[in-house]
Design an enzyme around this catalytic site. Structure first.
Site, PDB file in Angstrom:
ATOM      1  N   LYS A  11       0.680  -1.077   0.007  1.00 50.71           N
ATOM      2  CA  LYS A  11      -0.109   0.139  -0.252  1.00 50.71           C
ATOM      3  C   LYS A  11       0.899   0.828   0.095  1.00 50.71           C
ATOM      4  O   LYS A  11       1.773   0.688   0.102  1.00 50.71           O
ATOM      5  CB  LYS A  11      -1.352   0.231   1.187  1.00 50.71           C
ATOM      6  CG  LYS A  11      -2.084  -1.067   1.358  1.00 50.71           C
ATOM      7  CD  LYS A  11      -2.691  -1.071   2.503  1.00 50.71           C
ATOM      8  CE  LYS A  11      -3.750  -1.915   2.145  1.00 50.71           C
ATOM      9  NZ  LYS A  11      -5.406  -2.041   3.456  1.00 50.71           N
ATOM     10  N   TYR A  51     -12.474  -2.607  -3.926  1.00 44.82           N
ATOM     11  CA  TYR A  51     -12.763  -2.412  -2.772  1.00 44.82           C
ATOM     12  C   TYR A  51     -14.103  -2.199  -2.668  1.00 44.82           C
ATOM     13  O   TYR A  51     -14.988  -2.019  -1.891  1.00 44.82           O
ATOM     14  CB  TYR A  51     -12.362  -1.043  -1.769  1.00 44.82           C
ATOM     15  CG  TYR A  51     -10.301  -1.697  -1.071  1.00 44.82           C
ATOM     16  CD1 TYR A  51     -10.553  -3.080  -0.369  1.00 44.82           C
ATOM     17  CD2 TYR A  51      -9.525  -1.030  -1.722  1.00 44.82           C
ATOM     18  CE1 TYR A  51      -9.483  -3.402   0.373  1.00 44.82           C
ATOM     19  CE2 TYR A  51      -8.484  -1.103  -0.783  1.00 44.82           C
ATOM     20  CZ  TYR A  51      -8.233  -2.864   0.321  1.00 44.82           C
ATOM     21  OH  TYR A  51      -7.656  -3.364   0.947  1.00 44.82           O
ATOM     22  N   ARG A  87      -1.674 -14.646   4.197  1.00 40.24           N
ATOM     23  CA  ARG A  87      -2.644 -13.665   5.468  1.00 40.24           C
ATOM     24  C   ARG A  87      -1.371 -14.144   6.440  1.00 40.24           C
ATOM     25  O   ARG A  87      -1.926 -12.637   7.327  1.00 40.24           O
ATOM     26  CB  ARG A  87      -4.220 -14.164   5.602  1.00 40.24           C
ATOM     27  CG  ARG A  87      -4.913 -14.407   4.270  1.00 40.24           C
ATOM     28  CD  ARG A  87      -5.473 -12.437   3.661  1.00 40.24           C
ATOM     29  NE  ARG A  87      -5.742 -12.616   4.816  1.00 40.24           N
ATOM     30  CZ  ARG A  87      -7.027 -10.956   5.492  1.00 40.24           C
ATOM     31  NH1 ARG A  87      -6.922 -10.832   4.711  1.00 40.24           N
ATOM     32  NH2 ARG A  87      -7.741 -11.037   5.734  1.00 40.24           N
ATOM     33  N   ASN A 114      -2.310   0.306   6.590  1.00 40.64           N
ATOM     34  CA  ASN A 114      -1.741  -1.533   7.120  1.00 40.64           C
ATOM     35  C   ASN A 114      -0.846  -1.812   5.975  1.00 40.64           C
ATOM     36  O   ASN A 114      -0.857  -2.536   6.800  1.00 40.64           O
ATOM     37  CB  ASN A 114      -2.474  -1.749   7.744  1.00 40.64           C
ATOM     38  CG  ASN A 114      -4.186  -2.083   6.794  1.00 40.64           C
ATOM     39  OD1 ASN A 114      -3.652  -1.974   5.445  1.00 40.64           O
ATOM     40  ND2 ASN A 114      -5.298  -2.661   7.447  1.00 40.64           N
ATOM     41  N   HIS A 117      -2.168  -5.153   1.650  1.00 45.27           N
ATOM     42  CA  HIS A 117      -3.361  -6.378   1.423  1.00 45.27           C
ATOM     43  C   HIS A 117      -2.927  -7.804   0.864  1.00 45.27           C
ATOM     44  O   HIS A 117      -1.843  -7.943   0.314  1.00 45.27           O
ATOM     45  CB  HIS A 117      -3.990  -5.682   0.199  1.00 45.27           C
ATOM     46  CG  HIS A 117      -4.926  -6.100  -0.384  1.00 45.27           C
ATOM     47  ND1 HIS A 117      -6.888  -6.387   0.068  1.00 45.27           N
ATOM     48  CD2 HIS A 117      -5.448  -7.150  -1.710  1.00 45.27           C
ATOM     49  CE1 HIS A 117      -6.373  -7.501  -0.107  1.00 45.27           C
ATOM     50  NE2 HIS A 117      -5.968  -7.687  -1.234  1.00 45.27           N
ATOM     51  N   GLU A 128      -9.444 -10.207  -7.819  1.00 47.29           N
ATOM     52  CA  GLU A 128      -8.662  -9.584  -7.763  1.00 47.29           C
ATOM     53  C   GLU A 128      -6.923  -9.458  -8.503  1.00 47.29           C
ATOM     54  O   GLU A 128      -6.661  -8.325  -9.602  1.00 47.29           O
ATOM     55  CB  GLU A 128      -8.059  -9.330  -6.451  1.00 47.29           C
ATOM     56  CG  GLU A 128      -9.002  -8.887  -5.431  1.00 47.29           C
ATOM     57  CD  GLU A 128      -8.720  -9.226  -3.912  1.00 47.29           C
ATOM     58  OE1 GLU A 128     -10.153  -8.486  -2.871  1.00 47.29           O
ATOM     59  OE2 GLU A 128      -7.286 -10.273  -3.888  1.00 47.29           O
TER      60      GLU A 128
HETATM   61  P1  RTP Z   1      -7.094  -5.691   3.255  1.00 48.34           P
HETATM   62  O1  RTP Z   1      -8.009  -6.116   2.331  1.00 48.34           O
HETATM   63  O2  RTP Z   1      -6.732  -4.052   2.758  1.00 48.34           O
HETATM   64  O3  RTP Z   1      -6.369  -7.368   2.602  1.00 48.34           O
HETATM   65  O4  RTP Z   1      -7.809  -5.998   4.897  1.00 48.34           O
HETATM   66  P2  RTP Z   1      -8.428  -6.942   5.415  1.00 48.34           P
HETATM   67  O5  RTP Z   1      -8.646  -7.475   4.794  1.00 48.34           O
HETATM   68  O6  RTP Z   1      -6.840  -7.273   6.832  1.00 48.34           O
HETATM   69  O7  RTP Z   1      -9.701  -6.003   6.294  1.00 48.34           O
HETATM   70  P3  RTP Z   1     -10.877  -5.902   5.433  1.00 48.34           P
HETATM   71  O8  RTP Z   1     -11.734  -6.312   6.474  1.00 48.34           O
HETATM   72  O9  RTP Z   1     -10.730  -6.247   4.232  1.00 48.34           O
HETATM   73  O10 RTP Z   1     -10.670  -4.374   5.470  1.00 48.34           O
HETATM   74  C1  RTP Z   1      -9.940  -3.832   4.840  1.00 48.34           C
HETATM   75  C2  RTP Z   1      -8.800  -2.110   5.092  1.00 48.34           C
HETATM   76  O11 RTP Z   1     -10.347  -1.154   5.401  1.00 48.34           O
HETATM   77  C3  RTP Z   1      -9.638  -0.990   6.774  1.00 48.34           C
HETATM   78  N1  RTP Z   1     -10.391  -1.460   7.842  1.00 48.34           N
HETATM   79  N2  RTP Z   1     -10.646  -0.024   8.036  1.00 48.34           N
HETATM   80  N3  RTP Z   1     -11.629   1.149  10.581  1.00 48.34           N
HETATM   81  C4  RTP Z   1     -11.771   0.314  10.114  1.00 48.34           C
HETATM   82  O12 RTP Z   1     -12.322   0.000  10.899  1.00 48.34           O
HETATM   83  C5  RTP Z   1     -11.425  -0.656   9.568  1.00 48.34           C
HETATM   84  N4  RTP Z   1     -11.398  -2.071   9.101  1.00 48.34           N
HETATM   85  C6  RTP Z   1     -11.247  -2.115   7.981  1.00 48.34           C
HETATM   86  C7  RTP Z   1      -7.963  -1.515   6.590  1.00 48.34           C
HETATM   87  O13 RTP Z   1      -7.429  -0.055   6.193  1.00 48.34           O
HETATM   88  C8  RTP Z   1      -8.157  -2.635   5.873  1.00 48.34           C
HETATM   89  O14 RTP Z   1      -6.959  -3.214   5.592  1.00 48.34           O
HETATM   90 MG    MG Z   2      -9.954  -7.351   2.958  1.00 48.23          MG
END
Ligand code: RTP
Ligand code: MG
Length: 143
Positions: A11, A51, A87, A114, A117, A128
């Site tokens: 990112k 997203y 992951r 963070n 991804h 994707e």
């Molecule tokens: P990613 O898709 O980026 O790999 O992250 P992830 O699966 O670990 O998390 P996901 O639930 O898919 O959320 C995508 C991105 O949205 C942001 N986020 N912010 N403030 C919050 O509660 C919150 N929850 C998610 C994070 O930057 C996350 O990587």
């Molecule tokens: Mg995700």
């Protein structure tokens, strides 16, 4: 063990801090092979499309704004159980909860910025990968 492909993004925060090489080293050291890679500066439309599953969430605007704030590296990783393996290398979404030695523990500043991804399932990985790479851009090893 299944050989899988997963999709990864370094990112804008991690690219800006020059962590590309360190993160690629983590992938390769863990036995994942980089079979496609490029740098892109996402448009708002590209980030919103990528997203889309989060479009109704309160953090969506901030997420799109962050993901378009600078260039990203996008890559396809191949290896045994690549989706889950990546992951695990990444660690929890919130770096405060990420296990020691994971990418997010080491390189992420917050849940909003963070560092990486990774696809969450084989099906989303295929979608994707196709979102960013043509078939010719994916180069599995021949030796
Ligand atoms: P990613 O898709 O980026 O790999 O992250 P992830 O699966 O670990 O998390 P996901 O639930 O898919 O959320 C995508 C991105 O949205 C942001 N986020 N912010 N403030 C919050 O509660 C919150 N929850 C998610 C994070 O930057 C996350 O990587
Ligand atoms: Mg995700």
């Amino acid at each position: 063990m299944a050989i899988e492909r997963t999709f990864s993004i370094i990112k804008p925060d991690a690219v800006a801090k020059n962590h590309i090489g360190a993160i690629y080293n983590r992938f390769e050291s863990a036995g994942l092979t980089i079979i496609a890679s490029k740098m892109v500066h996402l448009s708002k439309e590209q980030a919103e499309g990528f997203y889309a599953e989060h479009s109704a969430r309160p953090f969506f605007g901030a997420l799109v704004s962050f993901m378009t704030s600078g260039p990203v590296m996008v890559q396809v990783l191949e290896g045994e159980n690549a989706v889950l393996a990546n992951r695990e290398i990444m660690g929890a979404t919130n770096p405060a909860e990420a296990a020691r030695g994971t990418l997010r523990a080491d390189y992420a500043a917050s849940i909003d910025e963070n560092a990486v991804h990774g696809s969450d399932a084989v099906e989303s990985a295929a979608r994707e990968i196709a979102y960013f790479f043509s078939a010719e851009e994916v180069c599995p090893r021949t030796r």
